[in-house]
Design a protein around this motif. Structure first.
Motif, PDB file in Angstrom:
ATOM      1  N   ASP A 133       1.590  28.731 -16.969  1.00 42.06           N
ATOM      2  CA  ASP A 133       0.580  28.267 -17.920  1.00 42.06           C
ATOM      3  C   ASP A 133       0.979  28.693 -19.325  1.00 42.06           C
ATOM      4  N   SER A 142      -6.663  27.194 -20.234  1.00 41.70           N
ATOM      5  CA  SER A 142      -7.342  26.004 -20.753  1.00 41.70           C
ATOM      6  C   SER A 142      -7.053  25.807 -22.236  1.00 41.70           C
ATOM      7  N   SER A 193      -8.222  20.699 -19.506  1.00 38.04           N
ATOM      8  CA  SER A 193      -8.573  19.852 -20.669  1.00 38.04           C
ATOM      9  C   SER A 193      -8.250  18.371 -20.452  1.00 38.04           C
TER      10      SER A 193
HETATM   11  O1  LIG Z   1      -9.591  28.599 -19.804  1.00 43.97           O
HETATM   12  C1  LIG Z   1      -9.506  29.795 -19.893  1.00 43.97           C
HETATM   13  O2  LIG Z   1      -9.793  30.396 -20.955  1.00 43.97           O
HETATM   14  C2  LIG Z   1      -9.128  30.561 -18.682  1.00 43.97           C
HETATM   15  C3  LIG Z   1      -9.397  31.876 -18.756  1.00 43.97           C
HETATM   16  C4  LIG Z   1      -9.139  32.647 -17.666  1.00 43.97           C
HETATM   17  C5  LIG Z   1      -8.632  32.110 -16.511  1.00 43.97           C
HETATM   18  C6  LIG Z   1      -8.326  30.787 -16.446  1.00 43.97           C
HETATM   19  C7  LIG Z   1      -8.551  29.977 -17.520  1.00 43.97           C
HETATM   20  N1  LIG Z   1      -8.207  28.630 -17.432  1.00 43.97           N
HETATM   21  C8  LIG Z   1      -8.017  27.983 -16.197  1.00 43.97           C
HETATM   22  C9  LIG Z   1      -6.869  27.202 -15.800  1.00 43.97           C
HETATM   23  O3  LIG Z   1      -6.229  27.515 -14.798  1.00 43.97           O
HETATM   24  C10 LIG Z   1      -6.534  25.930 -16.516  1.00 43.97           C
HETATM   25  O4  LIG Z   1      -6.624  24.884 -15.605  1.00 43.97           O
HETATM   26  C11 LIG Z   1      -5.126  26.000 -17.067  1.00 43.97           C
HETATM   27  O5  LIG Z   1      -5.117  27.019 -18.030  1.00 43.97           O
HETATM   28  C12 LIG Z   1      -4.709  24.644 -17.704  1.00 43.97           C
HETATM   29  O6  LIG Z   1      -5.593  24.286 -18.722  1.00 43.97           O
HETATM   30  P1  LIG Z   1      -5.299  23.039 -19.706  1.00 43.97           P
HETATM   31  O7  LIG Z   1      -4.145  23.414 -20.571  1.00 43.97           O
HETATM   32  O8  LIG Z   1      -6.565  22.910 -20.484  1.00 43.97           O
HETATM   33  O9  LIG Z   1      -5.059  21.864 -18.836  1.00 43.97           O
END
Ligand SMILES: O=C(O)c1ccccc1NCC(=O)[C@H](O)[C@H](O)COP(=O)(O)O
Length: 221
Positions: A133, A142, A193
């Motif tokens: 990530d 995220s 997202s």
């Molecule tokens: O979103 C956060 O702030 C977060 C915090 C702590 C644990 C997980 C978090 N996000 C979850 C994910 O696994 C998302 O799916 C991953 O980061 C991908 O996100 P995106 O870039 O928005 O698709």
């Protein structure tokens, strides 16, 4: 390959994601101030709804509190845990000792994998999968910040476990990652997202498009 969609907060989200083709649904517990953080009752309810629809719920957490995590999985029947923070190999080992499937997140910041020196220790501790990530703007999840495909490919080559990709993935950027999706260790993707509309709600068409574009040329599991 697996499609994981992260951050469901309502049973209606589970219905939409299951119908649109998510295999795994991420439910947040132990993510203070996270936009999709759930209290224990909501977590258990959504985990039940996910299983009822034949999908796999995943506990997504920043917590390092092994006893607390074991209580949460015992209460909900969830068997997959995604350690999204800086948990140690000892935490992975403790969860594996209880028979859980453990996904350890590896963070990529400025082209570097922060946990690279720990990859072997996580593997010896029993991590089942890694999830790559991107970190951006001080956030660790995220972020909607696209992972660099070359950096992703180099980390996938360096590990000895199946890998899920995350970080700003959408249907539109699938083509930029073909070198990764052809790799033997590529296991699927994780999206938050890019699976939502402009109001931040999950969008079934976006999830279907993600499934369609990311499965091009990837052999079925
Ligand atoms: O979103 C956060 O702030 C977060 C915090 C702590 C644990 C997980 C978090 N996000 C979850 C994910 O696994 C998302 O799916 C991953 O980061 C991908 O996100 P995106 O870039 O928005 O698709």
């Amino acid at each position: 390959m697996l499609i994981k969609i992260c951050g469901a907060t309502r049973v209606a989200d589970i219905d939409l994601l299951a119908e649109a083709g998510a295999d795994l649904i991420g439910l947040w517990s132990g993510v203070p101030d996270g936009h999709a953080q759930l209290d224990d009752d909501a977590f258990d309810r959504l985990a039940r709804a996910t299983r009822k629809r034949g999908r796999t719920p995943v506990l997504v957490t920043l917590s390092r509190d092994v006893r607390g995590l074991l209580a949460r999985v015992a209460g909900s029947g969830v068997s997959w845990v995604q350690l999204h923070g800086y948990q140690t190999p000892a935490t992975v080992r403790a969860l594996k000792a209880r028979g859980l499937t453990v996904v350890k997140v590896l963070h990529i910041r400025d082209g570097q994998c922060l946990e690279r020196p720990l990859i072997n220790a996580y593997q010896r501790a029993g991590a089942d999968l890694f999830l790559l990530d991107s970190m951006a703007g001080g956030r660790i999840g995220s972020t909607a910040h696209r992972l660099d495909p070359e950096v992703a490919a180099s980390v996938v080559e360096a590990v000895d476990r199946p890998v899920l990709l995350a970080g700003g993935l959408t249907a539109r950027n699938a083509g930029q990652f073909r070198a990764v999706t052809r790799a033997h260790r590529f296991a699927g993707i994780d999206v938050d997202s890019g699976a939502r509309d402009e109001r931040g709600r999950f969008d079934a068409d976006a999830v279907r498009a993600i499934r369609r574009e990311w499965t091009v040329g990837v052999p079925a599991a």
